[in-house]
Design an enzyme around this catalytic site. Structure first.
Site, mmCIF file in Angstrom:
data_model
loop_
_atom_site.group_PDB
_atom_site.id
_atom_site.type_symbol
_atom_site.label_atom_id
_atom_site.label_comp_id
_atom_site.label_asym_id
_atom_site.label_seq_id
_atom_site.Cartn_x
_atom_site.Cartn_y
_atom_site.Cartn_z
ATOM 1 N N GLU A 223 14.636 40.921 53.264
ATOM 2 C CA GLU A 223 14.878 41.117 54.696
ATOM 3 C C GLU A 223 14.843 42.601 55.057
ATOM 4 O O GLU A 223 14.698 42.952 56.232
ATOM 5 C CB GLU A 223 16.236 40.526 55.079
ATOM 6 N N LYS B 91 21.609 45.579 54.679
ATOM 7 C CA LYS B 91 21.102 45.628 53.300
ATOM 8 C C LYS B 91 20.358 46.935 53.034
ATOM 9 O O LYS B 91 20.417 47.481 51.928
ATOM 10 C CB LYS B 91 20.194 44.419 53.031
ATOM 11 N N SER C 125 17.564 42.860 49.533
ATOM 12 C CA SER C 125 16.894 41.664 50.047
ATOM 13 C C SER C 125 15.533 41.997 50.632
ATOM 14 O O SER C 125 15.326 43.086 51.181
ATOM 15 C CB SER C 125 17.770 41.064 51.143
ATOM 16 N N GLY D 61 23.203 27.042 49.939
ATOM 17 C CA GLY D 61 24.041 26.636 51.067
ATOM 18 C C GLY D 61 23.237 25.801 52.058
ATOM 19 O O GLY D 61 22.029 26.003 52.219
ATOM 20 N N PRO E 289 16.017 35.564 67.571
ATOM 21 C CA PRO E 289 15.579 36.543 68.571
ATOM 22 C C PRO E 289 14.484 37.466 68.026
ATOM 23 O O PRO E 289 13.613 37.910 68.762
ATOM 24 C CB PRO E 289 16.839 37.346 68.877
ATOM 25 N N TYR F 219 21.638 41.885 59.572
ATOM 26 C CA TYR F 219 21.738 41.600 58.143
ATOM 27 C C TYR F 219 20.780 42.517 57.362
ATOM 28 O O TYR F 219 21.163 43.164 56.386
ATOM 29 C CB TYR F 219 21.401 40.124 57.864
ATOM 30 N N GLY G 296 29.120 31.787 45.158
ATOM 31 C CA GLY G 296 27.860 31.397 45.786
ATOM 32 C C GLY G 296 26.825 30.903 44.784
ATOM 33 O O GLY G 296 27.086 30.804 43.571
ATOM 34 N N GLY H 69 31.080 37.747 45.093
ATOM 35 C CA GLY H 69 30.225 36.646 45.551
ATOM 36 C C GLY H 69 30.017 35.624 44.451
ATOM 37 O O GLY H 69 29.005 34.918 44.431
ATOM 38 N N ALA I 228 28.242 39.030 50.402
ATOM 39 C CA ALA I 228 27.769 39.534 51.698
ATOM 40 C C ALA I 228 27.848 38.410 52.710
ATOM 41 O O ALA I 228 27.918 37.229 52.341
ATOM 42 C CB ALA I 228 26.315 39.999 51.593
HETATM 43 O O1 G4F Z 1 16.361 29.930 54.880
HETATM 44 P P1 G4F Z 1 16.496 31.025 55.860
HETATM 45 O O2 G4F Z 1 17.703 30.996 56.726
HETATM 46 O O3 G4F Z 1 16.376 32.347 55.004
HETATM 47 P P2 G4F Z 1 16.016 33.870 55.393
HETATM 48 O O4 G4F Z 1 16.369 34.163 56.798
HETATM 49 O O5 G4F Z 1 14.598 34.114 54.988
HETATM 50 O O6 G4F Z 1 17.008 34.703 54.456
HETATM 51 C C1 G4F Z 1 17.330 34.318 53.133
HETATM 52 O O7 G4F Z 1 16.539 35.021 52.206
HETATM 53 C C2 G4F Z 1 16.740 36.435 52.185
HETATM 54 C C3 G4F Z 1 15.849 37.017 51.104
HETATM 55 O O8 G4F Z 1 14.624 37.293 51.698
HETATM 56 C C4 G4F Z 1 18.193 36.766 51.905
HETATM 57 F F1 G4F Z 1 18.377 38.097 51.918
HETATM 58 C C5 G4F Z 1 19.056 36.113 52.951
HETATM 59 O O9 G4F Z 1 20.432 36.367 52.661
HETATM 60 C C6 G4F Z 1 18.804 34.620 52.915
HETATM 61 O O10 G4F Z 1 19.198 34.139 51.656
HETATM 62 O O11 G4F Z 1 15.215 31.053 56.824
HETATM 63 C C7 G4F Z 1 13.903 31.080 56.321
HETATM 64 C C8 G4F Z 1 12.914 30.891 57.451
HETATM 65 C C9 G4F Z 1 13.147 31.810 58.654
HETATM 66 O O12 G4F Z 1 11.913 32.320 59.086
HETATM 67 C C10 G4F Z 1 13.714 30.895 59.737
HETATM 68 O O13 G4F Z 1 13.406 31.289 61.070
HETATM 69 O O14 G4F Z 1 13.060 29.565 57.968
HETATM 70 C C11 G4F Z 1 13.010 29.611 59.379
HETATM 71 N N1 G4F Z 1 13.686 28.414 59.899
HETATM 72 C C12 G4F Z 1 13.072 27.446 60.646
HETATM 73 N N2 G4F Z 1 13.965 26.508 61.000
HETATM 74 C C13 G4F Z 1 14.974 28.093 59.769
HETATM 75 C C14 G4F Z 1 15.156 26.890 60.454
HETATM 76 N N3 G4F Z 1 15.987 28.696 59.100
HETATM 77 C C15 G4F Z 1 17.207 28.107 59.107
HETATM 78 N N4 G4F Z 1 18.212 28.683 58.416
HETATM 79 N N5 G4F Z 1 17.435 26.933 59.793
HETATM 80 C C16 G4F Z 1 16.443 26.276 60.486
HETATM 81 O O15 G4F Z 1 16.666 25.247 61.110
#
Ligand code: G4F
Length: 329
Positions: free
Chosen positions: A131, A157, A129, A189, A283, A153, A13, A10, A86
């Site tokens: 998560e 993990k 994570s 990203g 979901p 995911y 990244g 990775g 990952a």
């Molecule tokens: O930025 P997210 O996609 O990150 P998420 O799902 O928390 O996961 C990231 O952090 C984890 C560590 O805790 C890593 F393991 C994982 O690989 C990744 O790096 O979403 C953060 C929050 C979520 O609650 C999501 O529902 O933002 C909310 N959200 C609201 N609108 C959105 C959006 N997320 C994304 N990606 N895009 C939206 O438009």
């Protein structure tokens, strides 16, 4: 004295690029596993490594191929291995649970098995994570909080975490897991919410867009700076004994707070531009993640330095700079 050799999966990244810089500065010989397509399209896929590309040794291999990992570990004989690769986008894991579970679990298993066979003294880091906590029973979450993942995911993990622990206990390997909470930077990203927001602010300022569609604005996360989190990975592998550590700031903010701050940093009122879109809801959501990194502070001497406000400002400024627009808040 020969250089210490580290192998990073990775490496292309966000975390891989910061970790590479950090290890190079410490005098390591840094090797990375990349997909063949990355070597064929370096401008695009190796963009985060452009400034250090000539100081790295990159090997074409895939975590889906045991044979290719075997070849790389045999050639490199690493003393430290940082397993960061990952399928890491949680939303995507709902669209394709099977590939998320296959790549994340089997890839981690293959790498552990190869290291056990070919380089058993190699110190191993697994990128766990927050998560994994999912709908946790308590907040803040620490190393002793029960896992209740809410996506394939998160489940993958948890499996990688237990594989790492079991290789430590069964085979005496120096194998540690970092349970990292969300960590962001200008190298994040564009699919993750923080970068989607800061890049959206920059486009609006540049006049190329007039709205930003987001999902759940009320989810709360513990956001730190990725550069600092990669230092914690290295510290874990310098300890006499392997172990697991939560890495977090201990502060949490809603997505809405991130949005508000990012827009106001650019002198904009987010309410004029942000639209919520039910299609972007997950979901199964995790409403609150907040970490307790007391153990990392005590044992590793690690602590976060960048505040939430500084992180948001740095990301907005960088995205605006990339588009050639000035932030005049
Ligand atoms: O930025 P997210 O996609 O990150 P998420 O799902 O928390 O996961 C990231 O952090 C984890 C560590 O805790 C890593 F393991 C994982 O690989 C990744 O790096 O979403 C953060 C929050 C979520 O609650 C999501 O529902 O933002 C909310 N959200 C609201 N609108 C959105 C959006 N997320 C994304 N990606 N895009 C939206 O438009």
């Amino acid at each position: 004295m020969s250089l210490k050799r580290a192998l990073i999966t990775g490496i292309t990244g966000q975390d891989g690029s910061y970790l590479s810089e950090f290890l190079l500065a410490k005098g390591y010989e840094v090797h990375g596993i990349v997909r063949r397509v990355a070597l064929e399209d370096p401008d695009h896929r190796l963009s985060r490594l452009r400034h250090i590309r000539d100081r790295l040794v990159l090997h074409a291999a895939s975590l889906e191929s045991y044979a290719s990992i075997h070849r790389v570990v045999q050639d490199v004989q690493p003393q430290e291995c940082y397993h960061l690769a990952a399928q890491s986008f949680v939303s995507y894991s709902f669209d394709d649970e099977f590939s998320t579970l296959n790549i994340n679990i089997n890839g981690s298993h293959s790498l552990l098995a190869v290291i056990k066979a070919l380089a058993p003294e190699c110190r191993f880091y697994f990128a766990g994570s927050s998560e994994m906590f999912g709908t946790a029973d308590e907040a803040p979450q620490s190393e002793s909080t029960r896992f209740h993942p809410r996506s394939s995911y998160g489940i993958s993990k948890v499996a990688g975490f237990h594989l790492t622990r079991n290789y430590r206990e069964a085979y005496g390997m120096h194998a540690s897991s970092g349970i990292l909470f969300n960590h962001e930077s200008p190298r994040r990203g564009f699919e993750f919410v923080t970068r989607k927001i800061t890049a959206g602010v920059a486009r609006i300022l540049a006049g190329t867009s007039d709205e930003l569609r987001l999902g759940n604005l009320e989810a709360r996360r513990d956001w730190g700076h990725a550069r600092e989190y990669t230092e914690a990975m290295w510290l874990m592998l310098q300890q006499p004994h392997p172990d697991d550590y939560v890495v977090a700031t201990g502060e949490c903010h809603s997505v809405r707070e991130f949005v508000q701050l990012a827009f106001s940093h650019a002198g904009l009122d987010y309410r004029k531009y942000v639209k919520t879109d039910k299609q972007l809801y997950r979901p199964a959501e995790i409403n609150l993640l907040k970490g307790n990194s007391a153990k990392a502070r005590r044992v590793l001497g690690w602590t976060h330095r960048t505040t939430f406000e500084e992180l948001v400002a740095e990301m907005v400024d960088e995205d605006c700079r990339a588009l050639g627009v000035k932030v005049v808040a």
